[in-house]
Scaffold this motif. Structure first.
Motif, PDB file in Angstrom:
ATOM      1  N   PRO A 107      31.302  33.828  51.340  1.00  0.00           N
ATOM      2  CA  PRO A 107      30.170  33.969  50.422  1.00  0.00           C
ATOM      3  C   PRO A 107      30.611  34.364  49.019  1.00  0.00           C
ATOM      4  O   PRO A 107      31.532  35.168  48.850  1.00  0.00           O
ATOM      5  N   PHE A 108      29.957  33.796  48.011  1.00  0.00           N
ATOM      6  CA  PHE A 108      30.237  34.210  46.641  1.00  0.00           C
ATOM      7  C   PHE A 108      28.977  34.226  45.797  1.00  0.00           C
ATOM      8  O   PHE A 108      27.982  33.563  46.099  1.00  0.00           O
ATOM      9  N   HIS A 109      29.043  35.017  44.723  1.00  0.00           N
ATOM     10  CA  HIS A 109      27.919  35.204  43.812  1.00  0.00           C
ATOM     11  C   HIS A 109      28.380  34.827  42.411  1.00  0.00           C
ATOM     12  O   HIS A 109      29.455  35.226  41.973  1.00  0.00           O
ATOM     13  N   GLU A 193      30.917  25.271  29.740  1.00  0.00           N
ATOM     14  CA  GLU A 193      29.889  26.013  29.014  1.00  0.00           C
ATOM     15  C   GLU A 193      29.248  27.094  29.871  1.00  0.00           C
ATOM     16  O   GLU A 193      28.565  27.993  29.363  1.00  0.00           O
ATOM     17  N   GLN A 194      29.486  27.063  31.186  1.00  0.00           N
ATOM     18  CA  GLN A 194      28.901  28.067  32.071  1.00  0.00           C
ATOM     19  C   GLN A 194      29.553  29.442  31.908  1.00  0.00           C
ATOM     20  O   GLN A 194      28.935  30.458  32.203  1.00  0.00           O
ATOM     21  N   LYS A 195      30.809  29.485  31.505  1.00  0.00           N
ATOM     22  CA  LYS A 195      31.522  30.766  31.336  1.00  0.00           C
ATOM     23  C   LYS A 195      31.331  31.631  32.589  1.00  0.00           C
ATOM     24  O   LYS A 195      30.927  32.784  32.527  1.00  0.00           O
ATOM     25  N   GLU A 196      31.675  31.045  33.696  1.00  0.00           N
ATOM     26  CA  GLU A 196      31.325  31.636  34.985  1.00  0.00           C
ATOM     27  C   GLU A 196      32.318  32.690  35.462  1.00  0.00           C
ATOM     28  O   GLU A 196      33.520  32.589  35.258  1.00  0.00           O
ATOM     29  N   PHE A 197      31.753  33.698  36.142  1.00  0.00           N
ATOM     30  CA  PHE A 197      32.514  34.763  36.796  1.00  0.00           C
ATOM     31  C   PHE A 197      32.034  34.794  38.243  1.00  0.00           C
ATOM     32  O   PHE A 197      30.837  34.774  38.509  1.00  0.00           O
ATOM     33  N   ARG A 198      32.971  34.847  39.197  1.00  0.00           N
ATOM     34  CA  ARG A 198      32.593  34.803  40.613  1.00  0.00           C
ATOM     35  C   ARG A 198      33.048  36.041  41.366  1.00  0.00           C
ATOM     36  O   ARG A 198      34.142  36.555  41.153  1.00  0.00           O
ATOM     37  N   ILE A 199      32.172  36.458  42.277  1.00  0.00           N
ATOM     38  CA  ILE A 199      32.456  37.588  43.165  1.00  0.00           C
ATOM     39  C   ILE A 199      32.448  37.067  44.593  1.00  0.00           C
ATOM     40  O   ILE A 199      31.433  36.550  45.067  1.00  0.00           O
ATOM     41  N   PHE A 200      33.574  37.192  45.277  1.00  0.00           N
ATOM     42  CA  PHE A 200      33.693  36.743  46.664  1.00  0.00           C
ATOM     43  C   PHE A 200      33.739  37.924  47.613  1.00  0.00           C
ATOM     44  O   PHE A 200      34.252  38.998  47.264  1.00  0.00           O
ATOM     45  N   LEU A 201      33.237  37.708  48.834  1.00  0.00           N
ATOM     46  CA  LEU A 201      33.321  38.682  49.919  1.00  0.00           C
ATOM     47  C   LEU A 201      34.242  38.088  50.980  1.00  0.00           C
ATOM     48  O   LEU A 201      33.781  37.439  51.921  1.00  0.00           O
ATOM     49  N   PRO A 202      35.554  38.266  50.847  1.00  0.00           N
ATOM     50  CA  PRO A 202      36.524  37.501  51.651  1.00  0.00           C
ATOM     51  C   PRO A 202      36.530  37.803  53.144  1.00  0.00           C
ATOM     52  O   PRO A 202      37.055  37.011  53.919  1.00  0.00           O
ATOM     53  N   GLN A 203      35.928  38.923  53.558  1.00  0.00           N
ATOM     54  CA  GLN A 203      35.924  39.249  54.979  1.00  0.00           C
ATOM     55  C   GLN A 203      34.724  38.669  55.722  1.00  0.00           C
ATOM     56  O   GLN A 203      34.646  38.757  56.946  1.00  0.00           O
ATOM     57  N   LEU A 204      33.798  38.051  54.984  1.00  0.00           N
ATOM     58  CA  LEU A 204      32.589  37.518  55.600  1.00  0.00           C
ATOM     59  C   LEU A 204      32.602  35.994  55.594  1.00  0.00           C
ATOM     60  O   LEU A 204      33.294  35.371  54.794  1.00  0.00           O
ATOM     61  N   ARG A 205      31.805  35.402  56.485  1.00  0.00           N
ATOM     62  CA  ARG A 205      31.627  33.959  56.541  1.00  0.00           C
ATOM     63  C   ARG A 205      30.136  33.677  56.742  1.00  0.00           C
ATOM     64  O   ARG A 205      29.471  34.356  57.529  1.00  0.00           O
ATOM     65  N   ILE A 206      29.604  32.686  56.020  1.00  0.00           N
ATOM     66  CA  ILE A 206      28.188  32.341  56.146  1.00  0.00           C
ATOM     67  C   ILE A 206      28.019  30.833  56.242  1.00  0.00           C
ATOM     68  O   ILE A 206      28.810  30.074  55.691  1.00  0.00           O
ATOM     69  N   GLU A 207      26.981  30.420  56.947  1.00  0.00           N
ATOM     70  CA  GLU A 207      26.637  29.000  57.045  1.00  0.00           C
ATOM     71  C   GLU A 207      25.640  28.616  55.959  1.00  0.00           C
ATOM     72  O   GLU A 207      25.681  27.504  55.424  1.00  0.00           O
ATOM     73  N   HIS A 208      24.732  29.540  55.630  1.00  0.00           N
ATOM     74  CA  HIS A 208      23.675  29.298  54.662  1.00  0.00           C
ATOM     75  C   HIS A 208      23.588  30.491  53.709  1.00  0.00           C
ATOM     76  O   HIS A 208      24.151  31.556  53.991  1.00  0.00           O
ATOM     77  N   PRO A 209      22.914  30.341  52.572  1.00  0.00           N
ATOM     78  CA  PRO A 209      22.805  31.458  51.637  1.00  0.00           C
ATOM     79  C   PRO A 209      22.279  32.726  52.306  1.00  0.00           C
ATOM     80  O   PRO A 209      21.392  32.672  53.162  1.00  0.00           O
TER      81      PRO A 209
END
Length: 214
Positions: A107-109, A193-209
């Motif tokens: 998952p990431f945000h 142009e998005q200038k994106e920053f991402r936060i991942f939760l590497p210990q979790l796994r998800i199928e859907h949001p």
């Protein structure tokens, strides 16, 4: 997880503010309840191209520009033999895509970065015209003026892996990456142009949001 990649390492420069775009109902919950919506790279890469320009089929992958693309038609496929016909040249150039199944469900945000954020409620973001074309259904922006405190809040509940997206025409070779999660930090220049920053939760796994409370 190698601790040198934790965003709370002060050697990693942060923007003056994060901006989160979304629909008002979800942005209100973000402010009032601390609700953050995380998706997987697989979710983004499966989105339909077209109006929804968030979709990027190269998510969770390494990509390279190649020339003289050939394909070989499948002639037969049975228990004893798989046979291909004569290769056919189909394009002068193309993009080769390599992916990793080990990270496709992490998952990431997503957040967007601003070094000169507005200080009042009536604003026009510097790249507003481009962003509104990519996110036509979003009507609300939440400004996070203390990025480090925000990230530490998440890190107090989850192991996180966070950094800026790098926008390039081609990614490094796989052997040049320290681990597979780096696959998720490269996007093509057309998204810069998005200038994106991402936060991942590497210990979790998800199928859907999923919605997580911080």
């Amino acid at each position: 997880m190698n601790k040198k990649y934790k965003i709370t390492d002060t050697r990693v420069p942060l923007p003056k503010a994060f901006v989160k775009l979304g629909k008002q109902e979800y942005m209100t919950k973000c402010i009032d309840e601390g609700s953050l919506r995380f998706s997987s790279a697989l979710e983004f890469s499966k989105m339909q191209e077209g109006r929804d320009k968030i979709a990027d089929k190269y998510e969770r992958s390494l990509f390279y520009q190649i020339t003289d693309l050939y394909v070989a038609p499948l002639v037969s496929d049975n228990e004893n033999e798989i046979k291909y016909g004569k290769p056919i040249r189909v394009a002068d150039e193309a993009i080769q895509r390599l992916t990793s199944s080990t990270i496709q469900k992490i998952p990431f945000h997503c957040l967007y970065c601003y070094d000169n954020p507005p200080i009042n409620a009536i604003v026009c973001l510097e790249n507003y015209e481009k962003l509104i074309k990519e996110f036509p259904d979003y009507d609300t922006a939440v400004f996070i003026y203390k990025p480090l405190e925000f990230l530490k809040k998440i890190e107090s509940k989850f192991e996180i892996y966070a950094n800026y997206i790098k926008y390039i025409d081609r990614t490094p070779l796989k052997e040049e990456l320290e681990n597979d999660i780096h696959f998720l930090y490269y996007k093509r220049n057309e998204f810069d142009e998005q200038k994106e920053f991402r936060i991942f939760l590497p210990q979790l796994r998800i199928e859907h949001p999923e919605i997580y409370q911080i």
